[in-house]
Design a protein around this motif. Structure first.
Motif, PDB file in Angstrom:
ATOM      1  N   HIS A  30       1.145  -1.196   0.299  1.00  0.00           N
ATOM      2  CA  HIS A  30      -0.177   0.114  -0.612  1.00  0.00           C
ATOM      3  C   HIS A  30       1.087   0.948   0.317  1.00  0.00           C
ATOM      4  O   HIS A  30       0.418   2.025  -1.093  1.00  0.00           O
ATOM      5  CB  HIS A  30      -0.649   0.176   1.515  1.00  0.00           C
ATOM      6  N   ASP A  34       1.171   4.024  -3.244  1.00  0.00           N
ATOM      7  CA  ASP A  34       1.022   5.276  -2.804  1.00  0.00           C
ATOM      8  C   ASP A  34       2.105   5.682  -3.278  1.00  0.00           C
ATOM      9  O   ASP A  34       1.804   7.171  -4.068  1.00  0.00           O
ATOM     10  CB  ASP A  34       0.993   6.266  -0.609  1.00  0.00           C
ATOM     11  N   SER A  38      -0.715   5.503  -8.852  1.00  0.00           N
ATOM     12  CA  SER A  38      -1.306   4.844  -9.772  1.00  0.00           C
ATOM     13  C   SER A  38      -2.155   4.474  -9.316  1.00  0.00           C
ATOM     14  O   SER A  38      -2.948   3.868  -8.333  1.00  0.00           O
ATOM     15  CB  SER A  38      -0.945   3.920  -9.990  1.00  0.00           C
ATOM     16  N   TRP A  39      -3.815   5.458  -8.913  1.00  0.00           N
ATOM     17  CA  TRP A  39      -4.778   4.802  -9.269  1.00  0.00           C
ATOM     18  C   TRP A  39      -5.504   3.315  -9.693  1.00  0.00           C
ATOM     19  O   TRP A  39      -6.093   2.749  -8.779  1.00  0.00           O
ATOM     20  CB  TRP A  39      -5.838   5.593  -9.423  1.00  0.00           C
ATOM     21  N   GLN A  40      -5.236   2.967 -10.942  1.00  0.00           N
ATOM     22  CA  GLN A  40      -5.392   1.255 -11.335  1.00  0.00           C
ATOM     23  C   GLN A  40      -4.423   0.372 -10.260  1.00  0.00           C
ATOM     24  O   GLN A  40      -4.914  -0.377  -9.933  1.00  0.00           O
ATOM     25  CB  GLN A  40      -5.008   1.404 -12.603  1.00  0.00           C
ATOM     26  N   LEU A  42      -3.450   0.796  -7.190  1.00  0.00           N
ATOM     27  CA  LEU A  42      -4.503   0.920  -5.970  1.00  0.00           C
ATOM     28  C   LEU A  42      -5.710  -0.038  -6.091  1.00  0.00           C
ATOM     29  O   LEU A  42      -5.476  -0.720  -5.150  1.00  0.00           O
ATOM     30  CB  LEU A  42      -5.162   2.844  -5.208  1.00  0.00           C
ATOM     31  N   ASP A  43      -6.340   0.302  -7.494  1.00  0.00           N
ATOM     32  CA  ASP A  43      -7.509  -0.550  -7.305  1.00  0.00           C
ATOM     33  C   ASP A  43      -7.764  -2.133  -6.951  1.00  0.00           C
ATOM     34  O   ASP A  43      -8.085  -2.835  -6.606  1.00  0.00           O
ATOM     35  CB  ASP A  43      -7.659  -0.953  -9.256  1.00  0.00           C
ATOM     36  N   GLU A  44      -6.729  -2.642  -8.113  1.00  0.00           N
ATOM     37  CA  GLU A  44      -5.620  -4.107  -8.118  1.00  0.00           C
ATOM     38  C   GLU A  44      -5.171  -4.458  -5.885  1.00  0.00           C
ATOM     39  O   GLU A  44      -5.692  -5.542  -6.990  1.00  0.00           O
ATOM     40  CB  GLU A  44      -3.935  -3.995  -8.949  1.00  0.00           C
ATOM     41  N   GLU A  46      -6.280  -3.720  -3.832  1.00  0.00           N
ATOM     42  CA  GLU A  46      -7.638  -3.376  -3.153  1.00  0.00           C
ATOM     43  C   GLU A  46      -7.855  -4.986  -3.400  1.00  0.00           C
ATOM     44  O   GLU A  46      -8.740  -5.679  -2.349  1.00  0.00           O
ATOM     45  CB  GLU A  46      -8.611  -2.368  -2.568  1.00  0.00           C
ATOM     46  N   ASN A  47      -8.432  -5.038  -4.278  1.00  0.00           N
ATOM     47  CA  ASN A  47      -8.986  -6.152  -5.027  1.00  0.00           C
ATOM     48  C   ASN A  47      -8.293  -7.586  -4.762  1.00  0.00           C
ATOM     49  O   ASN A  47      -8.947  -9.084  -4.405  1.00  0.00           O
ATOM     50  CB  ASN A  47      -9.361  -6.212  -6.793  1.00  0.00           C
TER      51      ASN A  47
END
Length: 693
Positions: A30, A34, A38-40, A42-44, A46-47
């Motif tokens: 994490h 940060d 990259s929000w992509q 971060l999404d990966e 989180e999943n």
């Protein structure tokens, strides 16, 4: 609190994942994501976290899931990928953008079509060279691949209009990219290309890229089942095992480059090397060489060693030191040029080189397989700086010599060796940003989980370990020799070699076990008996050592060396009268100064100062006298009551010995001198007398 650097976070996350501690790695990931911004990604992440928490929740409830272990491994692989993607994003932020691969491919195919139809001109040649550079950078500066990236790369490798030289640039770029960041899709792509490749040249370069990548990231390979399956399928290829053996041997050869050139600079000069003879204090354990790596028994057993002997004879990279000074031309400021296949028509090469390229010495050098491509470019730029007289010399013939094709007997070895040399030069001489040097990492292929199964046959083990011993890479030899399966074919020479390497590494107890195993296979080996006895001597077991020296003597070995060793064993057990008999026997067999030293020192111990003095006088007046010899000679004189003579001998030793070595040697025999009434205070006073002189 000081903010933790991305590099430290990356290393911490990878360490956790290497130990399969996914729960501890995720919070670190994490922080990395940060920093990457990259929000992509971060999404990966989180999943991944949500899926992993669900797995843990089901396990806590006691739900049976036979696929849980595989899921856990897949989650770890996904975590590795996130870490590499974050690291790649940060690295590539400062790298100028290059054209996309499809656009580069279109340019290469257009140029290829022009070349085929004869429509290509000089301008097209320059464009082609620049496009090949773009291809290299598009590969080396690529992020972690997607399936779409794989398809684009496939289009390039399968294109009939992309030249083999261009594909070499592509492979080199992928190799550099993989050394920055592990990418399973790239490695699978390289492995598939290797399996389907018809060109030996490309095949070897692909294997180097694959092996160096998997060596660097060896600890994480457990997480990639698809990669494991791909490598398992390579076993069916008739050339895979032999390619691996060749590459392992040539990698070891390349690792010797710095040492070879150090010897060229410092040792290969017409000078006399002083022989360090028998140490009387220890009866020769340290100074008599018992570890003989050239066992004639091994040579009889190794019909396959001819090629390795040939490699050793011509394989040393003796040109590295010279050509390393010629890597400062502007040509080498471009990273891609370190991997550019040599082309005499390359536009940046001087025209006057092309006019004499087919004549004399320059033709011989440029066609020779001895020089890697980067050195050939260096040579051309150097030749351009020469005056006309020097260039005329280069274009003159070399009577009676033609080395142009001397190394072309085995194309596979030539290709692999020279590409490894170019890689070695890149990592040691390129001043720009580059990944970690693979030559400084683990280069033992048999410890690699993807490669080990392909290198455990007895023939491969024998060939690789023999070469490793030749170049003194004993740890590598041990790693291979320990994998030899004696159940299939008991082999005494393998046990001998393992014992020899273990002994070289100071692992004497293990060496003894290996030598004893060799004796169970071949009980008459004089080489094994000699080395086993020496190993026992080094472990402080003179009685066991003496037993094997006696066996050696019973086998008909009657020489000074064995007699001295037997005497040493007896002396270590306090049996000085018996020891003296052996030392006299050694003198009879022509033991020279070594036997004389043993006799002299044993005479000191047994209070026979007259005999000791006689032999020390003989030693000191001989050509083999060493600076240290004056110290025990002084001891003998002092014990005999001639303090003046003793002082003179000590002073000579002090003058002749290297600074700082006299003091510990002088006081090493304090206990023996004490038994003759010479106290520690007497020694201190004598030492001050020596200093005054």
């Amino acid at each position: 609190m000081k903010e933790e650097s991305f590099e430290n976070l990356y290393n911490s996350a990878i360490d956790m994942l290497d130990e399969r501690r996914l729960g501890e790695a995720i919070p670190i990931l994490h922080k990395m994501v940060d920093k990457a911004g990259s929000w992509q990604l971060l999404d990966e992440l989180e999943n991944l976290n949500a899926s992993y928490l669900l797995l843990l929740k089901y396990m806590q409830r006691g739900i049976t899931d036979p696929g849980r272990s595989d899921q856990h491994t897949n989650f770890i692989a996904a975590a590795y990928n996130i870490a590499e993607k974050a690291a790649s994003l940060l690295r590539l932020k400062s790298v100028p953008a290059t054209r996309q691969l499809p656009a580069i491919l279109r340019s290469l195919e257009d140029l290829g079509m022009k070349s085929i139809t004869g429509a290509a001109g000089d301008a097209d040649k320059a464009v082609h060279e620049h496009t090949a550079e773009e291809l290299f950078h598009a590969m080396s500066e690529a992020g972690i691949w997607s399936e779409d990236s794989v398809r684009q790369a496939d289009d390039v490798r399968n294109s009939a209009f992309v030249t083999e030289d261009d594909k070499i640039m592509m492979i080199s770029g992928i190799a550099i990219s993989c050394l920055y960041h592990f990418d399973a899709l790239k490695v699978q792509f390289l492995a598939l290309w290797y399996a389907e490749c018809e060109s030996i040249r490309l095949r070897l370069l692909l294997l180097i890229a694959i092996v160096f990548t998997t060596q660097r990231y060896e600890k994480r390979l457990f997480a990639y089942s698809a990669l494991t399956a791909r490598f398992r399928s390579l076993a069916d290829l008739p050339y895979f095992r032999e390619d691996l053996v060749t590459l392992q041997i040539l990698t070891l050869e390349t690792l010797c480059t710095h040492e070879v050139n150090r010897k060229l600079r410092e040792e290969i000069i017409p000078t006399m090397l002083k022989n360090r003879n028998f140490n009387p204090m220890q009866f020769g354990t340290d100074k008599l060489e018992d570890l003989d790596s050239s066992n004639p028994e091994w040579k009889k057993l190794e019909g396959t060693m001819g090629k390795l002997a040939e490699l050793e004879a011509r394989g040393a990279d003796v040109y590295y030191s010279t050509f390393s000074q010629l890597k400062r031309y502007p040509f080498f400021k471009e990273e891609a040029n370190w991997f550019r296949p040599f082309d005499i028509h390359y536009s940046a090469l001087p025209d006057n080189i092309r006019t004499i390229k087919d004549t004399g010495i320059i033709s011989t050098l440029l066609k020779s397989s001895v020089l890697p491509d980067s050195d050939k470019y260096s040579f051309c730029f150097l030749a351009d700086l020469m005056d006309e007289k020097q260039r005329n010399f280069l274009s003159s013939a070399m009577p009676g010599e033609d080395i142009a094709d001397s190394d072309n007997g085995n194309q596979k070895e030539v290709v692999a060796r020279n590409y490894l040399r170019d890689l070695f030069r890149y990592f040691n001489l390129w001043t720009g940003k580059k990944p970690a040097d693979p030559f400084l990492g683990d280069t033992v292929f048999i410890t690699n989980p993807l490669l080990a199964a392909h290198l455990t046959d007895n023939d491969s083990i024998s060939r690789i370990s023999s070469y490793a011993i030749d170049v003194k890479e004993y740890d590598t030899a041990i790693a291979y020799l320990e994998k030899y399966d004696h159940r299939l074919a008991p082999n005494a020479s393998i046990c001998q070699k393992l014992g020899f390497c273990l002994q070289r590494k100071g692992r004497y107890e293990e060496a003894i076990k290996s030598y004893e195993q060799a004796l169970t296979i071949d009980s008459s080996s004089k080489w094994t008996l000699r080395h086993l006895a020496h190993a026992y001597l080094l472990t402080g077991k003179p009685a066991e050592a003496l037993k094997y020296y006696r066996q050696l003597e019973a086998c008909g070995v009657q020489d000074a060396h064995v007699a001295i060793r037997e005497g040493e064993c007896l002396a270590r057990e306090g049996k000085y009268a018996e020891a003296l008999k052996e030392f006299y026997k050694a003198e009879y067999f022509g033991g020279g100064d070594q036997a004389a030293r043993a006799l002299a020192w044993c005479s000191v111990i047994t209070d026979d100062t007259a005999t000791a003095t006689k032999y020390y006088d003989k030693i000191i007046n001989s050509d083999g006298c060493q600076p240290y010899d004056y110290i025990p000679a002084g001891h003998a004189a002092w014990i005999a009551g001639d303090i003046s003579k003793a002082a003179d001998l000590y002073i000579k030793a002090y003058e002749k010995m290297e600074k700082g070595t006299f003091y510990p040697k002088f006081f090493a025999d304090a206990d023996i001198l004490s038994s003759h009434g010479i106290t520690k205070e007497d020694l201190l006073l004598m030492y001050d007398i020596i200093l005054q002189k």
